[in-house]
Motif scaffolding. Structure first.
Motif, short mmCIF file in Angstrom:
data_model
loop_
_atom_site.label_atom_id
_atom_site.label_comp_id
_atom_site.label_asym_id
_atom_site.label_seq_id
_atom_site.Cartn_x
_atom_site.Cartn_y
_atom_site.Cartn_z
N LEU A 200 45.90 26.85 59.09
CA LEU A 200 44.82 27.55 59.78
C LEU A 200 44.18 28.60 58.87
CD1 LEU A 200 46.31 28.09 63.36
CD2 LEU A 200 44.46 26.54 62.69
N ALA A 201 44.92 29.05 57.89
CA ALA A 201 44.38 29.99 56.90
C ALA A 201 43.89 29.25 55.66
CB ALA A 201 45.44 31.01 56.51
N LEU A 202 44.65 28.27 55.23
CA LEU A 202 44.32 27.59 53.97
C LEU A 202 42.96 26.91 53.99
CD1 LEU A 202 47.75 26.01 52.95
CD2 LEU A 202 46.45 27.72 51.66
N TYR A 203 42.59 26.28 55.12
CA TYR A 203 41.33 25.52 55.13
C TYR A 203 40.14 26.44 54.84
CZ TYR A 203 39.41 27.04 59.66
OH TYR A 203 38.87 27.78 60.68
N LYS B 12 42.61 26.43 71.27
CA LYS B 12 41.57 27.38 70.88
C LYS B 12 41.43 27.45 69.37
CE LYS B 12 40.15 32.19 71.55
NZ LYS B 12 40.51 33.50 72.15
N SER B 13 42.55 27.48 68.66
CA SER B 13 42.53 27.53 67.20
C SER B 13 41.93 26.25 66.62
CB SER B 13 43.94 27.74 66.65
OG SER B 13 44.47 28.98 67.06
N LYS B 14 42.26 25.12 67.23
CA LYS B 14 41.70 23.84 66.77
C LYS B 14 40.19 23.81 66.95
CE LYS B 14 45.87 21.07 67.66
NZ LYS B 14 46.44 19.91 68.36
N HIS B 15 39.74 24.33 68.08
CA HIS B 15 38.29 24.33 68.35
C HIS B 15 37.56 25.23 67.36
CE1 HIS B 15 39.08 23.09 72.81
NE2 HIS B 15 39.45 22.20 71.93
N LYS B 16 38.14 26.37 67.04
CA LYS B 16 37.51 27.27 66.07
C LYS B 16 37.44 26.61 64.70
CE LYS B 16 37.71 31.92 64.14
NZ LYS B 16 37.31 31.42 62.81
N LEU B 17 38.49 25.91 64.36
CA LEU B 17 38.56 25.21 63.08
C LEU B 17 37.40 24.20 62.97
CD1 LEU B 17 41.83 23.80 61.60
CD2 LEU B 17 39.88 22.31 61.88
N LEU C 113 29.80 24.43 60.89
CA LEU C 113 28.87 25.35 60.22
C LEU C 113 28.77 25.02 58.73
CD1 LEU C 113 29.96 28.71 61.91
CD2 LEU C 113 27.83 27.46 62.30
N PHE C 114 29.89 24.63 58.14
CA PHE C 114 29.90 24.24 56.73
C PHE C 114 29.06 22.98 56.50
CE2 PHE C 114 31.81 21.54 53.45
CZ PHE C 114 31.67 22.35 52.33
N VAL D 178 33.48 22.29 72.08
CA VAL D 178 33.36 21.71 70.74
C VAL D 178 32.39 20.54 70.75
CG1 VAL D 178 34.58 20.52 68.90
CG2 VAL D 178 35.66 22.44 70.05
N PHE D 179 32.54 19.66 71.74
CA PHE D 179 31.66 18.50 71.82
C PHE D 179 30.22 18.92 72.10
CE2 PHE D 179 35.65 16.09 73.23
CZ PHE D 179 35.90 15.64 71.94
#
Length: 457
Positions: free
Chosen positions: A250-253, A281-286, A292-293, A320-321
């Motif tokens: 979650l940090a590395l990506y 929630k963390s998956k959705h933020k990812l 955005l990238f 997310v969808f």
């Protein structure tokens, strides 16, 4: 207290919301009183005391207090009187009187958990956080899970380092907890100088280099303190020490994306998405971050679809969808936009804007049966919205249901208010329906009405 309740109560603490009802329900009524407990008292005293208990049971707190005060006049030595007076005053939100009575009992029973819990609630309802903290520090001796409340109270007193240290102690004893991790981040966001916390975590890592959570907490603090290089180094060190760690990704990506190491970023994202340990929630933020990238680096769009395929519909992924739908809608990729919007609507059935966009896309893509069915359901949800009648009418015309189209268009146009463009659209479709039925006179009449309105709009 049950752990679930404690999380709920801690949230109330954190938000500063009154919760006397919740707290009272959790305290075990272990202070039941019988005749022997009262000692050698008169019949009149007994009668009044049990009358007070009866009145309290039927929520007549004023009458209960009245009976108890008469007991005090007869014999003021029984501590049960002050306990019951405190409980009744607490129910009436007469907090100062409740506090005074509980403190009278506490003088003789300074370590009584039941009294301490009642007094804690009384202090907290008055926003006396310093006094509340002193009580909870005593309650910790009975159950270390009270430290969760203690961390919240330290936060309210702006004792941020104490709050974080308390959370660390809980993690050491009970393991990581998602609620406490959220609380840790909220507290950490208030810390203006995290150096003491960083030093403490560095020391804990040196003492126990295999404890994953210490690395994660340190990575978060370094990132928050804008020391991204140090955060990245700790993340890579954690991966080296614990190659099977999933949370580290979650940090590395983020770090990989920032240094344009896209393949490693994608690998980290995939590991996080298929993890059973990482919350939704963390998956959705990812995914939103990667979206955005990709918006700025369109050459990786194919990877976006590959990544999203790892996120199942049953993971409450509506937001997310929706964002993915917006992304493809802006790119005028209607097929993909509709695909994600349709997956999103499963969790957002009452979203008017989303529903309208889906139905209009279905018309554009000639999905008339879907548009007809969907617009019928939309009319049930929003019976005064003319756009859904119009969509239903258009769909029916294309499905060779001209008479049905005229019926629904006739109902829908009555809901059009001061919108000449939409009214013109209704007349155009009425003209098309009459043309289908072979009534060229009516078709021409409605076409003329539509043209007149179009000139005005």
């Amino acid at each position: 207290m049950s752990s679930n309740w404690k999380h709920i109560y801690s949230l109330y603490l954190f938000l500063g919301i009154s919760c006397s009802t919740v707290f009272s329900q959790d305290i075990e009524p272990k202070q039941d009183v019988n005749v022997d407990d009262l000692g050698n008292v008169s019949d009149e005293f007994q009668e009044l005391f049990f009358e007070a208990l009866k009145q309290k049971a039927i929520t007549n707190y004023d009458k209960a207090i009245e009976a108890l005060e008469k007991c005090v006049e007869i014999d003021s030595s029984s501590k049960y009187l002050y306990l019951e007076l405190g409980k009744n005053y607490l129910e009436l939100k007469s907090y100062q009187k409740a506090e005074d009575n509980f403190n009278k009992v506490l003088k003789d029973k300074p370590n009584d958990r039941f009294i301490l819990e009642l007094l804690f609630e009384t202090y907290f309802q008055q926003h006396k956080y310093e006094e509340s903290t002193m009580i909870v520090e005593k309650l910790v001796r009975f159950n270390t899970m009270f430290k969760e409340q203690l961390a919240n109270l330290y936060f309210l007193e702006k004792r941020y380092n104490d709050a974080l240290t308390t959370l660390d102690e809980l993690d050491d004893e009970y393991g990581v907890d998602p609620y406490r991790e959220g609380l840790r981040k909220r507290i950490s966001s208030k810390v203006t100088n995290p150096n003491s916390q960083i030093s403490r975590l560095e020391k804990k890592i040196s003492e126990n280099p295999k404890e994953e959570q210490n690395y994660l907490n340190l990575i978060y603090l370094y990132s928050k303190n804008n020391q991204k290089e140090k955060a990245f180094e700790k993340a890579k060190l954690l991966l080296k020490k614990s190659p099977k760690s999933e949370f580290v990704h979650l940090a590395l990506y983020k770090f990989y994306l920032e240094e344009s190491n896209i393949q490693e970023a994608i690998n980290s994202i995939k590991i996080a998405l298929i993890s059973n340990k990482i919350d939704k929630k963390s998956k959705h933020k990812l995914i939103n971050d990667f979206l955005l990238f990709v918006d700025k680096n369109s050459q990786y769009e194919s990877q976006l679809l590959n990544i999203v395929s790892l996120l199942s519909d049953n993971e409450n992924s509506g937001s997310v969808f929706t964002e993915l739908g917006h992304y493809y809608y802006k790119k005028d990729d209607k097929e993909q936009a509709l695909n994600f919007y349709e997956r999103s609507i499963k969790n957002n059935v009452n979203d008017f804007t989303l529903l309208k966009r889906i139905l209009l896309l279905q018309l554009d893509l000639k999905r008339y049966e879907k548009a007809e069915t969907g617009s019928k359901l939309a009319i049930e949800l929003y019976p005064a919205q003319p756009i859904f009648y119009l969509i239903n009418g258009v769909s029916s015309i294309h499905l060779e249901k001209a008479e049905k189209a005229l019926d629904i268009l006739g109902v829908g146009i009555d809901y059009v208010i001061e919108d000449q463009k939409m009214e013109s659209d209704f007349y155009k479709q009425m003209s098309a329906a009459h043309q289908k039925l072979g009534d060229t006179t009516k078709a021409s009449e409605y076409k003329q009405k539509a043209n007149q309105l179009q000139k005005k709009s």
